[in-house]
Design an enzyme around this catalytic site. Structure first.
Site, PDB file in Angstrom:
ATOM      1  CG  LEU A  11      -1.838  -1.171   1.455  1.00 14.98           C
ATOM      2  CD1 LEU A  11      -2.690  -0.944   2.702  1.00 14.98           C
ATOM      3  CD2 LEU A  11      -2.707  -1.434   0.239  1.00 14.98           C
ATOM      4  CG  ASP A  12       0.203   4.348  -2.836  1.00 13.35           C
ATOM      5  OD1 ASP A  12       1.089   3.641  -3.321  1.00 13.35           O
ATOM      6  OD2 ASP A  12      -0.748   4.813  -3.488  1.00 13.35           O
ATOM      7  NE  ARG A  13       3.666   9.426   3.224  1.00 11.27           N
ATOM      8  CZ  ARG A  13       4.285  10.573   2.930  1.00 11.27           C
ATOM      9  NH1 ARG A  13       5.530  10.766   3.326  1.00 11.27           N
ATOM     10  NH2 ARG A  13       3.664  11.509   2.224  1.00 11.27           N
TER      11      ARG A  13
END
Length: 293
Positions: free
Chosen positions: A128-130
């Site tokens: 997942l993106d940050r």
């Protein structure tokens, strides 16, 4: 972790490792130089002739990571001897980087394994993106990680978007390419890779819409790019949002993009049983527009 199998046929040890024990050739070649592969308790090479009744054991203990193991917040959704599923909050990186070696999900998982006496490693199946929050599924060793790569996984995300699609359900079929360097962002382009997202509307309210998004492909930033290109950017997304969506995000007090990895459906790579995982986090509900997750 230890794998164990009692042979019911003759054959080279390697054929049992690749077949009955479902190891990848890369993992087998990595382990064969130590003493982790044994027959009847004795270390053996992979060309050893196995006979019916011989007991094959394989130790799958993982090496300590180079980054520090840390105690920290870790919301566990599911765990067994092979898999760990956790809820990642917005703002947390998955992996350490050159600029940040602490405070990531990998650090906290390593700390959890150390505290619970598990010689396991950090093998994420989902990334997942940050600022995307929700489920991250991890394999505890390289064998299970390899098995997971051959298991179809149905992923469902929830997103709060500005505007919304006219129809209640549909498919976004738009190729995605990387923008010219040094940018790390993506864009819809005829020269991009095929990218497909299924969507359905969960709720509508004035300028807002809550969507269920199911990525058929897995391109970087796919859901964010697809929603933006269709004219309904995800709220709180600083890279792909519009001035209007960002203004509304600020008005609602949203501190991060409203994109949640909500559910995973798969067949367990070891047991073969159906497995459904669901995040306990939520995008902002439309009624009342209460900020937070």
């Amino acid at each position: 972790m230890e794998l164990c199998h009692t042979a019911d046929r003759e054959g080279r040890l390697s054929s049992f490792l690749l077949g009955e024990l479902k190891m990848s050739s890369g993992l087998m070649n990595k382990l064969k130089w130590g003493d982790g592969i044994r027959v009847n308790g004795v270390p053996q090479r992979t060309n050893f002739p196995v006979k019916p009744g011989d007991v094959i054991t394989v130790r799958l203990d993982e090496e300590e990571p180079e980054y520090p193991a840390q105690e920290g917040p870790l919301e566990i959704l599911y765990e067994d001897g092979d898999l760990l599923a956790v809820d990642k909050p917005a703002g947390m990186l998955i992996h350490p980087s050159r600029s940040r070696n602490e405070g990531t999900l990998a650090n906290y998982v390593a700390g959890y394994y150390r505290a619970t006496g598990q010689k396991s490693a950090f093998h994420p199946m989902t990334r997942l993106d940050r600022d995307t929050f929700g489920i991250v599924l991890l394999a505890k060793n390289a064998r299970v990680h390899w098995l997971l790569q051959n298991v179809p996984v149905r992923k469902t995300y929830h997103a709060l978007v500005y505007g919304g699609p006219e129809e209640d359900a549909g498919i976004i079929d738009a190729p995605i390419a990387r923008r010219p360097l040094p940018s790390l962002l993506r864009c819809v382009s005829p020269e991009g890779k095929p990218s497909v997202t299924e969507f359905s509307v969960l709720e509508r309210q004035e300028k807002l819409c809550k969507l269920a998004l199911r990525p058929v492909t897995g391109r970087t930033h796919q859901l964010r790019v697809h929603c933006a290109c269709m004219g309904f950017p995800i709220l709180g997304d600083p890279q792909y949002g519009t001035p209007e969506s960002l203004d509304l995000s600020a008005e609602l007090g949203l501190g991060s993009q409203m994109l949640c990895a909500k559910a995973l459906e798969l067949i367990h790579p070891v047991t073969g049983a159906p497995l459904t995982l669901e995040s306990e986090m939520h995008v902002v509900p439309l009624p009342g527009l209460t900020a937070g997750v």
